[in-house]
Structure formats: C-alpha cells, structure tokens
Design an enzyme around this catalytic site. Structure first.
Site, short mmCIF file in Angstrom:
data_model
loop_
_atom_site.label_atom_id
_atom_site.label_comp_id
_atom_site.label_asym_id
_atom_site.label_seq_id
_atom_site.Cartn_x
_atom_site.Cartn_y
_atom_site.Cartn_z
N ARG A 1 8.43 -16.79 -6.71
CA ARG A 1 8.16 -17.47 -4.69
C ARG A 1 9.01 -16.35 -3.88
O ARG A 1 10.52 -16.18 -3.95
CB ARG A 1 8.39 -18.64 -4.62
CG ARG A 1 9.30 -19.23 -3.25
CD ARG A 1 9.51 -20.60 -3.48
NE ARG A 1 8.43 -21.37 -3.36
CZ ARG A 1 8.16 -22.87 -2.89
NH1 ARG A 1 9.30 -23.03 -2.33
NH2 ARG A 1 7.55 -23.44 -3.44
N HIS B 1 -0.71 -20.32 -2.91
CA HIS B 1 0.60 -21.53 -3.23
C HIS B 1 -0.62 -22.33 -4.32
O HIS B 1 -1.07 -23.72 -4.34
CB HIS B 1 0.90 -22.64 -1.87
CG HIS B 1 1.73 -23.43 -3.03
ND1 HIS B 1 2.78 -23.14 -4.07
CD2 HIS B 1 2.76 -24.25 -2.33
CE1 HIS B 1 3.93 -23.72 -4.40
NE2 HIS B 1 4.07 -24.60 -3.18
N GLN C 1 0.13 -25.87 -6.18
CA GLN C 1 0.47 -26.69 -5.78
C GLN C 1 -1.35 -27.32 -5.69
O GLN C 1 -1.44 -28.30 -6.07
CB GLN C 1 0.90 -27.08 -4.26
CG GLN C 1 0.68 -28.14 -3.20
CD GLN C 1 1.63 -28.73 -3.61
OE1 GLN C 1 3.02 -28.87 -3.84
NE2 GLN C 1 0.93 -29.95 -4.45
N ASP D 1 1.08 -31.05 5.61
CA ASP D 1 2.37 -29.71 5.42
C ASP D 1 2.71 -30.03 6.48
O ASP D 1 2.23 -30.35 7.36
CB ASP D 1 1.92 -28.59 5.00
CG ASP D 1 2.79 -27.91 4.24
OD1 ASP D 1 3.51 -28.76 3.93
OD2 ASP D 1 1.84 -26.75 4.94
N CYS E 1 2.46 -32.42 0.61
CA CYS E 1 3.15 -31.21 -0.77
C CYS E 1 4.47 -31.10 -0.57
O CYS E 1 4.77 -30.85 -1.58
CB CYS E 1 2.50 -29.65 -0.66
SG CYS E 1 3.27 -29.59 1.29
N ARG F 1 2.96 -32.36 -10.65
CA ARG F 1 3.52 -30.44 -10.43
C ARG F 1 3.46 -29.93 -11.71
O ARG F 1 3.20 -28.51 -12.42
CB ARG F 1 4.08 -29.83 -9.48
CG ARG F 1 3.90 -30.14 -8.21
CD ARG F 1 2.97 -29.26 -7.37
NE ARG F 1 3.30 -28.45 -7.69
CZ ARG F 1 4.29 -27.23 -7.13
NH1 ARG F 1 5.31 -27.78 -5.68
NH2 ARG F 1 4.42 -25.83 -7.01
#
Ligand code: CP
Ligand code: NVA
Length: 308
Positions: A101, A128, A131, A227, A267, A295
C-alpha cells in the site's frame, strides 16, 4: 499467460476475475486449502494506514497455512533512502509475495519491475483492485446472482470523489460488461485516460459507463456506492472538498430517488456526516460489513491465484 502481479484490475482477464469470484465464494462456504502455503511468507508493506486490507491479507495468508510479515515504512531502510531496486532484489530472496500500500502508483510499478515475486496492489493513489473485487462479489452475494450475467441488468451508481476506487470500479465494470454511473462534482471528475482505457473493453463487453455531475442520475439505482471525499494523501484539500462534495452526500434525500431495494456500499473507513449520513450508514450497515468481510475471501482467492 497469467500476469505475475496484481497492480491493476486490467492485470486480470474476464475469465480470471470470474474464477476469482468462484474461488472466493467456495472459500466463504467451505474451509479449504488450509495448509497450502505452509512455509511461505507474504510481506505486507504499508506506507499509509490500513485496517481492512492489512488485516484481511494477514488473516488470509495465516488461514491458508502461510505467514504474513509486516513491513511498515518507518521501520525499513527505504525511509532512509534505500532504493526500490535494492529493496526489491533483497525482498525477492526472502518472500513469496509482497502486498504493497503506497502513495505513488509509479512506485508499485517499479517494485513489480524489479521483484521476481508477485506484487499485489493494496491501494495506491491510482487503483484499489482488491477492493473492487470484493465489491462485485458483495453485489453478487446480496442480489443472489449466480453469475456475472445477472449483474448486467442492474444499475450500479458510484457517487463522490473520482479516486482510486472509481478507477478500479470503472476497469472491472468495463471488463465484465457491467453498467456503471459515476456522479462526481465537475472539479473531481474521472480522468480522461481512465475512460479511454475502459472504452476499449466496454466496446467489446457492452458495458455502459456514464460520467456526470448530476445527482439525479442516481435515479433507479440498484446499488449506491460511496467513498470518503478526501482520500489519504489529499488532506490539505479537506476543507475545500467538503464544500464542493456536500451536494453529493449519500443521505435519505438521495435514496428517495432510487429503487426501494437499493443496496448501499461503502469501502470504509467512513466519515459519518460527510459522504454518508449516520442514519443511512446504520440502515445499510449489514451490506457494508458484508462488503468488508468479503475482502478476506477475495484476498485468499488472490493469494491462491498469484502465489505459485
Ligand atoms: N477499504 C480499505 O481498503 O480499508 P483500509 O484502508 O482499512 O485497508
Ligand atoms: N479512496 C480512499 C480509499 C480508502 C480505502 C483513500 O485512498 O484514502
């Protein structure tokens, strides 16, 4: 031939994405592959905070019999200027895969270039991918869709900042042939290169991707997704963004315009009172927490796909 790394959703083919969903559902429904990664190690390198991505990858690796190790930026020589090249060469000697990340997407591309092991994108400023795999899996689960074909009839609406999540969401929709509407203020619209890339896939799969600044485009949505307005790395713009994004909040007024059975996704992490109101978050927390739960199963499927 399959790609070594998962840097972008475009690293996966339509078939590979469907296979990942199949595997993720299988893993959710049955305990399987318990020892498959015995003796193998996943590096988890974080240059930004994370709860879901960090923990779900660590748990996924552990439950598959492997070992996760955490490589936080400040504890590594990278923080003192060691190059991506040297770090990559060395980590490839120890690890079986590396989830990263980071801020700059260009950095993850360099890690992928110099590492001989698979690199998995756990969020950059550009994409991402893990996700959105969990997002589509969640929509399938909540709508009891047996296949992607069923999702082709539904209207997925994302409202808010056109950021890393949106870039990956557009990519996965284009590859799978899904219809996606992105509603963002004019100042924060989807970048043209993102749309250009998607069009090449959408043309073949029949995916319709609409981009607008008009909130009424949410009408008849089956899924509303949002988001944060200020992603990690953009904190200096927070006050300015708050003003611009206020009309794009997911609230009861907006939800009156959509289908009564509409699924709300986020998310996470969520800032209640900003991109989503407290009451909507409460009302839809079941779907949002299933999205977070998924996830784990997607990360397992991803690890099984990329670690040889
Ligand atoms: N959604 C998501 O990636 O959460 P984290 O930032 O907690 O990993
Ligand atoms: N767009 C958000 C996603 C967090 C999971 C960010 O980059 O901060």
């Amino acid at each position: 031939m399959a790609n070594k790394d998962l840097l972008s959703i475009y690293d996966l083919s339509n078939k590979e994405i469907r296979d990942l969903f199949k595997k993720a559902f299988e893993l959710k429904n049955k305990k399987k592959y318990l020892d498959i990664f015995k003796g193998k190690t996943l590096g988890i390198m974080l240059e930004k905070p994370s709860t879901r991505t960090m923990v779900s990858f660590a748990v996924a690796m552990t439950q598959l019999g492997g070992t996760p190790i955490f490589l936080t930026a400040e504890k590594m020589q990278r923080s003192r200027g060691e190059s991506i090249y040297d770090t990559s060469k060395v980590l490839s000697k120890y690890l079986n895969a590396l989830m990263i990340r980071t801020f700059k997407h260009a950095d993850i591309l360099d890690f992928a270039k110099y590492c001989s092991i698979p690199i998995i994108n756990g969020l950059t400023d550009y994409e991402h991918p893990c996700q959105v795999l969990a997002d589509i899996m969640t929509i399938m689960e909540l709508l009891k869709a047996k296949s992607i074909e069923t999702l082709k009839k539904i209207k997925i609406v994302y409202i808010g900042d056109s950021n890393n999540i949106v870039n990956s969401l557009i990519a996965i929709s284009a590859i799978l042939g899904l219809d996606l509407t992105i509603i963002s203020p004019t100042e924060y619209q989807v970048r043209s290169e993102i749309l250009k890339q998607a069009v090449q896939y959408a043309y073949k799969t029949g995916s319709e991707i609409k981009v607008t600044n008009d909130v009424t485009a949410a009408k008849n949505a089956d899924v509303i997704y949002t988001d944060v307005w200020t992603s990690m790395g953009f904190e200096t713009e927070k006050a300015k963004r708050k003003k611009i994004f206020t009309p794009y909040q997911v609230n009861s007024e907006l939800l009156k315009k959509v289908s009564s059975k509409c699924i709300v996704l986020h998310c996470l992490p969520a800032l209640r009172g900003e991109e989503i109101t407290v009451d909507i978050m409460e009302k839809h927390e079941n779907s949002i927490f299933i999205q977070a739960e998924n996830r784990l199963y997607v990360q397992k499927a991803v690890l099984l796909h990329f670690i040889k």
